[in-house]
Structure formats: structure tokens, C-alpha cells
Design a protein around this motif. Structure first.
Motif, PDB file in Angstrom:
ATOM      1  N   SER A 179       5.873   8.514   2.787  1.00  0.00           N
ATOM      2  CA  SER A 179       4.844   9.103   3.651  1.00  0.00           C
ATOM      3  C   SER A 179       5.333   9.344   5.075  1.00  0.00           C
ATOM      4  O   SER A 179       4.694  10.039   5.843  1.00  0.00           O
ATOM      5  CB  SER A 179       3.602   8.216   3.666  1.00  0.00           C
ATOM      6  N   ALA A 180       6.500   8.801   5.427  1.00  0.00           N
ATOM      7  CA  ALA A 180       7.045   8.994   6.770  1.00  0.00           C
ATOM      8  C   ALA A 180       8.048  10.147   6.837  1.00  0.00           C
ATOM      9  O   ALA A 180       8.120  10.836   7.841  1.00  0.00           O
ATOM     10  CB  ALA A 180       7.713   7.711   7.253  1.00  0.00           C
ATOM     11  N   CYS A 181       8.816  10.364   5.749  1.00  0.00           N
ATOM     12  CA  CYS A 181       9.880  11.374   5.819  1.00  0.00           C
ATOM     13  C   CYS A 181       9.912  12.336   4.619  1.00  0.00           C
ATOM     14  O   CYS A 181      10.738  13.238   4.588  1.00  0.00           O
ATOM     15  CB  CYS A 181      11.237  10.695   5.941  1.00  0.00           C
ATOM     16  N   ALA A 182       9.056  12.152   3.643  1.00  0.00           N
ATOM     17  CA  ALA A 182       8.940  13.001   2.449  1.00  0.00           C
ATOM     18  C   ALA A 182      10.142  12.927   1.517  1.00  0.00           C
ATOM     19  O   ALA A 182      10.291  13.755   0.637  1.00  0.00           O
ATOM     20  CB  ALA A 182       8.639  14.451   2.813  1.00  0.00           C
ATOM     21  N   ARG A 183      11.003  11.916   1.682  1.00  0.00           N
ATOM     22  CA  ARG A 183      12.111  11.743   0.738  1.00  0.00           C
ATOM     23  C   ARG A 183      11.568  11.203  -0.582  1.00  0.00           C
ATOM     24  O   ARG A 183      10.626  10.430  -0.601  1.00  0.00           O
ATOM     25  CB  ARG A 183      13.130  10.739   1.268  1.00  0.00           C
TER      26      ARG A 183
ATOM     27  N   GLY B 241       0.811  -1.212   0.000  1.00  0.00           N
ATOM     28  CA  GLY B 241       0.000   0.000   0.000  1.00  0.00           C
ATOM     29  C   GLY B 241       0.841   1.257   0.000  1.00  0.00           C
ATOM     30  O   GLY B 241       1.974   1.246  -0.402  1.00  0.00           O
ATOM     31  N   GLY B 242       0.270   2.367   0.468  1.00  0.00           N
ATOM     32  CA  GLY B 242       0.952   3.639   0.352  1.00  0.00           C
ATOM     33  C   GLY B 242       1.588   4.185   1.614  1.00  0.00           C
ATOM     34  O   GLY B 242       2.302   5.164   1.565  1.00  0.00           O
ATOM     35  N   VAL B 243       1.364   3.577   2.774  1.00  0.00           N
ATOM     36  CA  VAL B 243       1.920   4.095   4.020  1.00  0.00           C
ATOM     37  C   VAL B 243       3.100   3.231   4.417  1.00  0.00           C
ATOM     38  O   VAL B 243       2.997   2.020   4.512  1.00  0.00           O
ATOM     39  CB  VAL B 243       0.864   4.113   5.147  1.00  0.00           C
ATOM     40  N   VAL B 244       4.235   3.858   4.652  1.00  0.00           N
ATOM     41  CA  VAL B 244       5.446   3.117   4.956  1.00  0.00           C
ATOM     42  C   VAL B 244       5.441   2.588   6.377  1.00  0.00           C
ATOM     43  O   VAL B 244       5.638   1.410   6.601  1.00  0.00           O
ATOM     44  CB  VAL B 244       6.694   3.998   4.712  1.00  0.00           C
ATOM     45  N   SER B 245       5.227   3.431   7.366  1.00  0.00           N
ATOM     46  CA  SER B 245       5.262   2.951   8.742  1.00  0.00           C
ATOM     47  C   SER B 245       4.222   3.676   9.591  1.00  0.00           C
ATOM     48  O   SER B 245       4.347   4.860   9.851  1.00  0.00           O
ATOM     49  CB  SER B 245       6.651   3.160   9.342  1.00  0.00           C
ATOM     50  N   GLY B 246       3.192   2.965   9.969  1.00  0.00           N
ATOM     51  CA  GLY B 246       2.173   3.539  10.831  1.00  0.00           C
ATOM     52  C   GLY B 246       1.373   4.649  10.173  1.00  0.00           C
ATOM     53  O   GLY B 246       0.807   4.488   9.119  1.00  0.00           O
TER      54      GLY B 246
ATOM     55  N   CYS C 250       2.274  13.496   2.173  1.00  0.00           N
ATOM     56  CA  CYS C 250       1.544  12.964   1.029  1.00  0.00           C
ATOM     57  C   CYS C 250       2.497  12.154   0.155  1.00  0.00           C
ATOM     58  O   CYS C 250       3.586  12.620  -0.178  1.00  0.00           O
ATOM     59  CB  CYS C 250       0.942  14.117   0.223  1.00  0.00           C
ATOM     60  N   GLY C 251       2.097  10.956  -0.229  1.00  0.00           N
ATOM     61  CA  GLY C 251       2.914  10.103  -1.080  1.00  0.00           C
ATOM     62  C   GLY C 251       2.978  10.565  -2.518  1.00  0.00           C
ATOM     63  O   GLY C 251       3.848  10.150  -3.273  1.00  0.00           O
ATOM     64  N   TYR C 252       2.079  11.444  -2.908  1.00  0.00           N
ATOM     65  CA  TYR C 252       2.059  11.918  -4.294  1.00  0.00           C
ATOM     66  C   TYR C 252       2.816  13.231  -4.465  1.00  0.00           C
ATOM     67  O   TYR C 252       3.653  13.356  -5.350  1.00  0.00           O
ATOM     68  CB  TYR C 252       0.625  12.089  -4.784  1.00  0.00           C
ATOM     69  N   CYS C 253       2.553  14.233  -3.609  1.00  0.00           N
ATOM     70  CA  CYS C 253       3.192  15.541  -3.788  1.00  0.00           C
ATOM     71  C   CYS C 253       4.316  15.799  -2.789  1.00  0.00           C
ATOM     72  O   CYS C 253       5.112  16.707  -2.980  1.00  0.00           O
ATOM     73  CB  CYS C 253       2.162  16.664  -3.722  1.00  0.00           C
ATOM     74  N   GLY C 254       4.391  15.030  -1.699  1.00  0.00           N
ATOM     75  CA  GLY C 254       5.459  15.166  -0.727  1.00  0.00           C
ATOM     76  C   GLY C 254       5.241  16.233   0.332  1.00  0.00           C
ATOM     77  O   GLY C 254       6.083  16.436   1.191  1.00  0.00           O
ATOM     78  N   LYS C 255       4.104  16.925   0.307  1.00  0.00           N
ATOM     79  CA  LYS C 255       3.823  17.978   1.282  1.00  0.00           C
ATOM     80  C   LYS C 255       3.158  17.384   2.525  1.00  0.00           C
ATOM     81  O   LYS C 255       2.574  16.311   2.477  1.00  0.00           O
ATOM     82  CB  LYS C 255       2.934  19.046   0.662  1.00  0.00           C
TER      83      LYS C 255
END
Length: 72
Positions: free
Chosen positions: A43-47, A4-9, A14-19
Motif C-alpha cells: 500500500s506504500a509503493c505498489a510493489r 492489517g493492510g497498511v504498511v506504513s502510515g 490499493c493492496g488488492y489491485c495495486g492502483k
């Protein structure tokens, strides 16, 4: 490996725009992630993640949090 789209917890970014998710409307981003695109940002660190798309799905890898897949 996470599906899915959430890395940890809980997702913070946002996984799409990084904001950051707090206070902004990410409805269009969420729709794109569900229907068409893999996440481009962790989704955890915006990298920015390394994304590989194949006919059977996708895999996205964060240098700090590991890999997530579409699990198809």
C-alpha cells in the motif's frame, strides 16, 4: 511487523489491485481484503508482495517495507 493492510502510515495504493487510491472506487477491493484475500500489493509503493497463506492467517512481505500479517 505490521498488522492489517497498511504498511506504513497512510495508504497510497490499493493492496488488492495495486492502483492509486485517489479518484478511483476501491469498494470491491476493500471488501475482498476484509473478507477473503490478503493484500497482494504494498500500500506504500505498489510493489507486488510475497504472500503466504496458512490455516491460521496470512503474511505478506514487501521487499522495501517489510511484512504485514493478518494477526489472528
Amino acid at each position: 511487523m505490521v498488522s492489517g493492510g497498511v504498511v506504513s502510515g497512510t495508504a497510497v495504493f490499493c493492496g488488492y489491485c495495486g492502483k492509486e487510491l485517489g479518484g478511483l472506487d476501491h469498494g470491491a477491493c476493500a471488501l475482498r481484503l476484509r473478507v477473503i484475500d490478503p493484500p497482494r500489493f504494498c500500500s506504500a509503493c505498489a510493489r507486488r508482495m510475497v504472500v503466504q497463506v496458512t490455516p491460521s492467517g496470512w503474511a505478506a512481505t514487501c521487499s522495501r517495507h517489510g511484512e504485514i500479517t493478518s494477526a489472528r
